[in-house]
Design a protein around this motif. Structure first.
Motif, PDB file in Angstrom:
ATOM      1  N   MET A  99       0.788  -1.019  -0.053  1.00 26.49           N
ATOM      2  CA  MET A  99       0.126   0.070   0.010  1.00 26.49           C
ATOM      3  C   MET A  99       0.801   1.481   0.016  1.00 26.49           C
ATOM      4  O   MET A  99       1.875   1.416   0.720  1.00 26.49           O
ATOM      5  CB  MET A  99      -0.909  -0.121   1.198  1.00 26.49           C
ATOM      6  N   ALA A 100       0.289   2.150  -0.744  1.00 31.37           N
ATOM      7  CA  ALA A 100       0.966   3.648  -0.608  1.00 31.37           C
ATOM      8  C   ALA A 100      -0.012   4.619  -1.098  1.00 31.37           C
ATOM      9  O   ALA A 100      -0.939   4.343  -1.822  1.00 31.37           O
ATOM     10  CB  ALA A 100       2.213   3.530  -1.882  1.00 31.37           C
ATOM     11  N   GLY A 101       0.107   5.653  -0.444  1.00 29.30           N
ATOM     12  CA  GLY A 101      -0.983   6.786  -0.575  1.00 29.30           C
ATOM     13  C   GLY A 101      -0.621   8.062  -0.248  1.00 29.30           C
ATOM     14  O   GLY A 101       0.671   8.221   0.098  1.00 29.30           O
ATOM     15  N   PHE A 102      -1.630   8.971  -0.366  1.00 31.54           N
ATOM     16  CA  PHE A 102      -1.142  10.412   0.044  1.00 31.54           C
ATOM     17  C   PHE A 102      -2.528  10.901   0.547  1.00 31.54           C
ATOM     18  O   PHE A 102      -3.547  10.316   0.340  1.00 31.54           O
ATOM     19  CB  PHE A 102      -0.584  11.302  -1.011  1.00 31.54           C
ATOM     20  N   ASP A 103      -2.323  12.139   0.972  1.00 32.09           N
ATOM     21  CA  ASP A 103      -3.648  13.013   1.276  1.00 32.09           C
ATOM     22  C   ASP A 103      -4.025  13.960   0.649  1.00 32.09           C
ATOM     23  O   ASP A 103      -2.789  14.766   0.075  1.00 32.09           O
ATOM     24  CB  ASP A 103      -3.602  13.291   3.009  1.00 32.09           C
ATOM     25  N   CYS A 104      -5.112  14.753   0.595  1.00 32.61           N
ATOM     26  CA  CYS A 104      -5.421  15.914  -0.184  1.00 32.61           C
ATOM     27  C   CYS A 104      -6.347  16.753   0.775  1.00 32.61           C
ATOM     28  O   CYS A 104      -7.058  16.210   1.629  1.00 32.61           O
ATOM     29  CB  CYS A 104      -6.256  15.436  -1.354  1.00 32.61           C
ATOM     30  N   ARG A 105      -5.962  17.964   0.827  1.00 39.36           N
ATOM     31  CA  ARG A 105      -6.665  18.977   1.694  1.00 39.36           C
ATOM     32  C   ARG A 105      -7.307  19.671   0.718  1.00 39.36           C
ATOM     33  O   ARG A 105      -6.766  20.462  -0.244  1.00 39.36           O
ATOM     34  CB  ARG A 105      -5.727  19.945   2.476  1.00 39.36           C
ATOM     35  N   LEU A 106      -8.687  19.777   0.987  1.00 38.78           N
ATOM     36  CA  LEU A 106      -9.823  20.544  -0.145  1.00 38.78           C
ATOM     37  C   LEU A 106     -10.581  21.445   0.812  1.00 38.78           C
ATOM     38  O   LEU A 106     -10.979  21.335   1.847  1.00 38.78           O
ATOM     39  CB  LEU A 106     -10.722  19.401  -0.589  1.00 38.78           C
ATOM     40  N   ARG A 107     -10.841  22.632   0.017  1.00 35.73           N
ATOM     41  CA  ARG A 107     -11.538  23.814   0.702  1.00 35.73           C
ATOM     42  C   ARG A 107     -13.198  23.547  -0.084  1.00 35.73           C
ATOM     43  O   ARG A 107     -13.120  23.528  -1.310  1.00 35.73           O
ATOM     44  CB  ARG A 107     -10.987  25.188   0.238  1.00 35.73           C
ATOM     45  N   LEU A 108     -13.949  23.426   0.612  1.00 36.51           N
ATOM     46  CA  LEU A 108     -15.369  23.135   0.313  1.00 36.51           C
ATOM     47  C   LEU A 108     -16.415  24.314   0.766  1.00 36.51           C
ATOM     48  O   LEU A 108     -16.066  25.296   1.668  1.00 36.51           O
ATOM     49  CB  LEU A 108     -15.751  21.938   0.720  1.00 36.51           C
TER      50      LEU A 108
END
Length: 133
Positions: A99-108
């Motif tokens: 497993m490999a991954g990343f996070d995203c910060r979104l403005r909603l």
């Protein structure tokens, strides 16, 4: 793409699991404008470590291209940050899950809209009646 915490059969790799890490991070103390941020986590599952890293990088790069930015803008979503890829593999008893991954910060923007149904003007507690005028 599947919900990380969904019930049901796990797909055959490769696949991506999404999880909402922080559902609502207010941008001000008042929260009157309805703007907030959320952090989403994307984890790629694959049969080899190298393939897993390659696919995670491809997905992360897609979040940086103009087509994705335009699509997010149509939905009033702003990509604030794409975090770096992390190895997320864990040792299991009979196999190894890559497993490999990343996070995203979104403005909603808050999607709730007041329908203007009126306000309660009078409540008579003794009679048990509530009127809405």
């Amino acid at each position: 793409m599947v919900d990380l915490n969904a019930n049901g059969k796990v797909p055959v790799p490769p696949y991506v699991a999404i999880d909402i890490i922080s559902p609502k991070l207010p941008q001000s103390f008042l929260e009157e404008d309805g703007v907030f941020e959320a952090i989403l986590s994307f984890t790629v599952y694959d049969k080899s470590k190298l393939d897993c890293l390659i696919k995670a990088n491809e997905l992360r790069e897609m979040f940086g291209d103009q087509l994705t930015e335009d699509e997010l803008e149509k939905q009033d979503i702003v990509l604030v940050e794409r975090m770096e890829i992390q190895l997320r593999s864990v040792a299991e008893t009979n196999a190894y899950a890559y497993m490999a991954g990343f996070d995203c910060r979104l403005r909603l923007q808050e999607s709730y809209v007041d329908e203007g149904t009126g306000e309660i003007l009078d409540i008579e507690l003794n009679k048990g009646e509530i009127t809405n005028e």
